[in-house]
Design a protein around this motif. Structure first.
Motif, PDB file in Angstrom:
ATOM      1  N   ALA A 190      37.180  42.902  44.642  1.00 24.97           N
ATOM      2  CA  ALA A 190      37.496  42.414  43.291  1.00 24.97           C
ATOM      3  C   ALA A 190      37.670  43.565  42.305  1.00 24.97           C
ATOM      4  N   LYS A 191      36.860  44.596  42.451  1.00 25.88           N
ATOM      5  CA  LYS A 191      36.930  45.722  41.514  1.00 25.88           C
ATOM      6  C   LYS A 191      38.276  46.432  41.593  1.00 25.88           C
ATOM      7  N   SER A 192      38.943  46.359  42.756  1.00 31.91           N
ATOM      8  CA  SER A 192      40.244  47.034  42.906  1.00 31.91           C
ATOM      9  C   SER A 192      41.341  46.324  42.122  1.00 31.91           C
ATOM     10  N   TYR A 193      41.080  45.077  41.718  1.00 29.73           N
ATOM     11  CA  TYR A 193      42.074  44.328  40.955  1.00 29.73           C
ATOM     12  C   TYR A 193      41.918  44.544  39.451  1.00 29.73           C
ATOM     13  N   VAL A 194      40.873  45.281  39.058  1.00 27.88           N
ATOM     14  CA  VAL A 194      40.624  45.511  37.643  1.00 27.88           C
ATOM     15  C   VAL A 194      41.211  46.876  37.258  1.00 27.88           C
ATOM     16  N   SER A 195      42.050  46.899  36.249  1.00 28.77           N
ATOM     17  CA  SER A 195      42.685  48.161  35.850  1.00 28.77           C
ATOM     18  C   SER A 195      41.703  49.031  35.078  1.00 28.77           C
ATOM     19  N   GLU A 241      34.467  44.997  29.916  1.00 32.83           N
ATOM     20  CA  GLU A 241      33.862  45.958  28.981  1.00 32.83           C
ATOM     21  C   GLU A 241      33.081  45.307  27.849  1.00 32.83           C
ATOM     22  N   THR A 242      33.418  44.071  27.462  1.00 30.18           N
ATOM     23  CA  THR A 242      32.670  43.426  26.381  1.00 30.18           C
ATOM     24  C   THR A 242      31.855  42.223  26.841  1.00 30.18           C
ATOM     25  N   ASP A 243      32.329  41.503  27.839  1.00 26.13           N
ATOM     26  CA  ASP A 243      31.643  40.277  28.281  1.00 26.13           C
ATOM     27  C   ASP A 243      30.708  40.513  29.468  1.00 26.13           C
ATOM     28  N   GLU A 244      30.613  41.744  29.940  1.00 24.40           N
ATOM     29  CA  GLU A 244      29.806  42.150  31.094  1.00 24.40           C
ATOM     30  C   GLU A 244      30.500  41.806  32.415  1.00 24.40           C
ATOM     31  N   GLU A 245      30.715  40.491  32.673  1.00 26.68           N
ATOM     32  CA  GLU A 245      31.390  40.103  33.912  1.00 26.68           C
ATOM     33  C   GLU A 245      32.270  38.868  33.685  1.00 26.68           C
ATOM     34  N   HIS A 246      33.367  38.792  34.437  1.00 26.80           N
ATOM     35  CA  HIS A 246      34.218  37.615  34.464  1.00 26.80           C
ATOM     36  C   HIS A 246      34.301  37.076  35.890  1.00 26.80           C
ATOM     37  N   PRO A 247      34.450  35.756  36.062  1.00 24.71           N
ATOM     38  CA  PRO A 247      34.591  35.210  37.411  1.00 24.71           C
ATOM     39  C   PRO A 247      36.008  35.381  37.953  1.00 24.71           C
ATOM     40  N   MET A 248      36.096  35.846  39.200  1.00 25.13           N
ATOM     41  CA  MET A 248      37.368  35.939  39.919  1.00 25.13           C
ATOM     42  C   MET A 248      37.270  35.083  41.172  1.00 25.13           C
ATOM     43  N   ALA A 249      38.341  34.342  41.475  1.00 20.85           N
ATOM     44  CA  ALA A 249      38.337  33.462  42.642  1.00 20.85           C
ATOM     45  C   ALA A 249      39.225  34.031  43.744  1.00 20.85           C
ATOM     46  N   PHE A 250      38.652  34.147  44.932  1.00 23.32           N
ATOM     47  CA  PHE A 250      39.426  34.419  46.140  1.00 23.32           C
ATOM     48  C   PHE A 250      39.645  33.092  46.848  1.00 23.32           C
ATOM     49  N   VAL A 251      40.873  32.830  47.241  1.00 21.78           N
ATOM     50  CA  VAL A 251      41.239  31.521  47.784  1.00 21.78           C
ATOM     51  C   VAL A 251      41.987  31.679  49.105  1.00 21.78           C
ATOM     52  N   GLU A 252      41.571  30.895  50.097  1.00 28.51           N
ATOM     53  CA  GLU A 252      42.295  30.781  51.363  1.00 28.51           C
ATOM     54  C   GLU A 252      42.931  29.390  51.410  1.00 28.51           C
ATOM     55  N   LYS A 253      44.257  29.370  51.549  1.00 28.07           N
ATOM     56  CA  LYS A 253      44.975  28.098  51.509  1.00 28.07           C
ATOM     57  C   LYS A 253      44.966  27.393  52.865  1.00 28.07           C
ATOM     58  N   VAL A 254      45.118  26.075  52.811  1.00 27.66           N
ATOM     59  CA  VAL A 254      45.306  25.280  54.017  1.00 27.66           C
ATOM     60  C   VAL A 254      46.657  25.651  54.620  1.00 27.66           C
ATOM     61  N   ASN A 282      39.228  27.355  51.601  1.00 26.05           N
ATOM     62  CA  ASN A 282      37.971  27.985  51.186  1.00 26.05           C
ATOM     63  C   ASN A 282      38.168  28.709  49.863  1.00 26.05           C
ATOM     64  N   ALA A 283      37.120  28.721  49.055  1.00 31.07           N
ATOM     65  CA  ALA A 283      37.144  29.470  47.800  1.00 31.07           C
ATOM     66  C   ALA A 283      35.835  30.244  47.660  1.00 31.07           C
ATOM     67  N   ALA A 284      35.938  31.452  47.152  1.00 29.71           N
ATOM     68  CA  ALA A 284      34.749  32.263  46.888  1.00 29.71           C
ATOM     69  C   ALA A 284      34.919  32.916  45.528  1.00 29.71           C
ATOM     70  N   VAL A 285      33.946  32.734  44.662  1.00 31.36           N
ATOM     71  CA  VAL A 285      34.013  33.269  43.299  1.00 31.36           C
ATOM     72  C   VAL A 285      33.011  34.411  43.163  1.00 31.36           C
ATOM     73  N   VAL A 286      33.495  35.553  42.697  1.00 28.81           N
ATOM     74  CA  VAL A 286      32.657  36.749  42.542  1.00 28.81           C
ATOM     75  C   VAL A 286      32.905  37.360  41.167  1.00 28.81           C
ATOM     76  N   PRO A 287      31.998  38.219  40.702  1.00 36.75           N
ATOM     77  CA  PRO A 287      32.186  38.832  39.385  1.00 36.75           C
ATOM     78  C   PRO A 287      33.083  40.068  39.429  1.00 36.75           C
ATOM     79  N   VAL A 288      33.812  40.267  38.315  1.00 29.01           N
ATOM     80  CA  VAL A 288      34.490  41.547  38.082  1.00 29.01           C
ATOM     81  C   VAL A 288      33.988  42.087  36.743  1.00 29.01           C
ATOM     82  N   PRO A 289      33.798  43.389  36.643  1.00 32.54           N
ATOM     83  CA  PRO A 289      33.260  43.943  35.404  1.00 32.54           C
ATOM     84  C   PRO A 289      34.213  43.762  34.213  1.00 32.54           C
TER      85      PRO A 289
END
Length: 480
Positions: A475-480, A411-424, A402-409
């Protein structure tokens, strides 16, 4: 079944339940799930389904939303229900499904001594208006706490009227959703009307165990979300369990891409693989594939439903192959959100169109294609990215379950896509491989600039959908 439902209806009436009172039914799939459902309909009480595994917080929310007079609940959740009722200062009579000292059980009700003449002479309560409230079904809760969707008898009737391509008539049927879903609730009624044998399984069976059940009981009709066929592909289950008895696999609840549907259909050549689109707010099924539908579409608009696709900002209708928000109009839409007139006004406009907040397009033949939820789009500068498009590419990798893509904030591009992945299970894939996969198959702006995060297991809401609200917070916790 009729006698047991009448016994329960008589007990409800003797305990003060009248037309229009609310009955909570918080239980999973089992042989007697139908009893409080049919009994409530017999006396024109309002059905209020909820999760069967209930925390105290969840119980408090549901009680405050629906204020039921009686709740049928699994024994394991009864104490949380009682604690929640005390904290909400509500008087609720509890009937346990199973056995728990100090509580009336459903078995007690069915064994209660009742004069046979009462059963023989029982008459259903009359409905004054077909638009009277029949049930309050909760939304999926993927973007916040579930809303209570008010559905009328007209809506209920429409949702159990068989659609030719996917009806249950004379099938041996199996499905996974509980009555917490509007889909699971209405299937209980449709299976009776369709003269269909139903196989009932626990909600914690693995895909292999489900396949064993399908083969052992010669199931011909199976309703599920996209997780089941995806796991069939990833784990090569069909090699051992070919499911040759299965005539129809009906998939709904999440995007089912063209490549995935083609792959499943290729492996299950004796099975008609059909995708449907519906939502509780619209009274259930709205769009369904037929035998001639193209892989990856949701199919055609069903009888009695009108749609239009509009520009999200201007509200103007758009043409063939143009993406826009799907709007639905029918006689079967919800009456509104329970105790929430403001949110009702936000989704049903003055002309009676339900705004689904789903982005779709239709092709020249009139088939509908789902793109994404409006709330899921990622704002990358001036570009709106569709997470579903990126997810479908990630899930092409044989090691991605499974994959789920969500935004992370940003500062210049507004949001970037981050992927959460569950492996087989038992397979490996690196973040670098997934970055390359996206870059090779999608435009430059779909790059996973927010990164790739591997999870042992995807968080899910109680309906089984991936909990994107929780992932956005994570996702926000992964952004410094």
């Amino acid at each position: 079944m009729a006698e047991q439902s009448i016994r329960c209806a008589l007990w409800l009436k003797k305990n003060g339940i009248e037309k229009g009172d609310k009955i909570g039914i918080w239980t999973d799939n089992h042989l007697n799930t139908y009893i409080p459902v049919i009994a409530s309909l017999y006396i024109a009480a309002i059905i209020c389904p909820w999760d069967h595994d209930v925390s105290k917080m969840s119980a408090r929310y549901c009680l405050s939303l629906t204020s039921p007079k009686i709740v049928f609940v699994n024994a394991a959740s009864a104490e949380n229900l009682m604690d929640a009722a005390k904290e909400e200062n509500l008087k609720v009579k509890v009937v346990v499904i199973g056995s728990l000292p100090g509580f009336v059980s459903l078995a007690d009700i069915l064994e209660d001594q009742i004069d046979s003449s009462e059963i023989d002479e029982f008459l259903c309560s009359e409905i004054d208006n077909p638009r009277d409230l029949a049930m309050i079904c909760s939304s999926s809760g993927t973007t916040g706490m579930p809303k209570g969707t008010e559905l009328s008898y007209v809506s209920l009737y429409n949702s159990v009227t068989p659609v030719e391509e996917i009806h249950l008539k004379n099938e041996v049927s199996l499905w996974l959703p509980t009555i917490r879903w509007h889909y699971g609730l209405t299937l209980i009624i449709e299976v009776i009307l369709s003269n269909s044998k139903r196989i009932i399984i626990p909600d914690n069976l693995s895909e292999i165990e489900i396949c064993k059940v399908i083969q052992n009981h010669e199931v011909t009709w199976f309703g599920c979300d996209t997780c089941f066929p995806l796991r069939l592909l990833k784990y090569d289950i069909l090699q051992k369990y070919p499911l040759t008895c299965l005539k129809k696999l009906v998939v709904s609840g999440a995007p089912f891409t063209k490549k995935m549907q083609e792959a499943v259909a290729k492996m299950m050549q004796r099975t008609q693989v059909l995708q449907c689109y519906g939502l509780t707010d619209a009274g259930g099924l709205c769009v369904s594939q037929t035998r001639t539908s193209k892989p990856g579409s949701c199919g055609f608009v069903i009888r009695g439903v009108r749609i239009k696709v509009v520009d999200e900002k201007t509200g103007e209708t758009v043409g063939v192959n143009k993406m826009g928000e799907l709007c639905i109009k029918s006689e079967f839409l919800m009456n509104g959100y329970h105790k929430n007139p403001q949110q009702t006004k936000e989704v049903i406009d003055s002309d009676g169109w339900l705004h689904t907040k789903d982005i779709v397009y239709y092709d020249k033949d009139g088939e509908i294609y789902f793109v994404s939820r409006i709330s899921d789009f990622i704002n990358y500068g001036s570009i709106k990215l569709s997470p579903a498009e990126i997810e479908s590419v990630l899930e092409l990798h044989p090691s991605v379950l499974n994959a789920a893509v969500v935004p992370v904030p940003h500062e210049t591009d507004e949001e970037h896509p981050m992927a959460f992945v569950e492996k087989v299970a038992g397979k490996e894939v690196t973040a670098e491989e997934l970055h390359s996969l996206v870059e090779e198959n999608l435009p430059w702006y779909c790059k996973l600039l927010g990164g790739v995060v591997f999870l042992d297991k995807m968080p899910r809401v109680t309906t089984g959908k991936i909990d994107k609200k929780r992932l956005k917070i994570m996702a926000k916790s992964y952004v410094s």
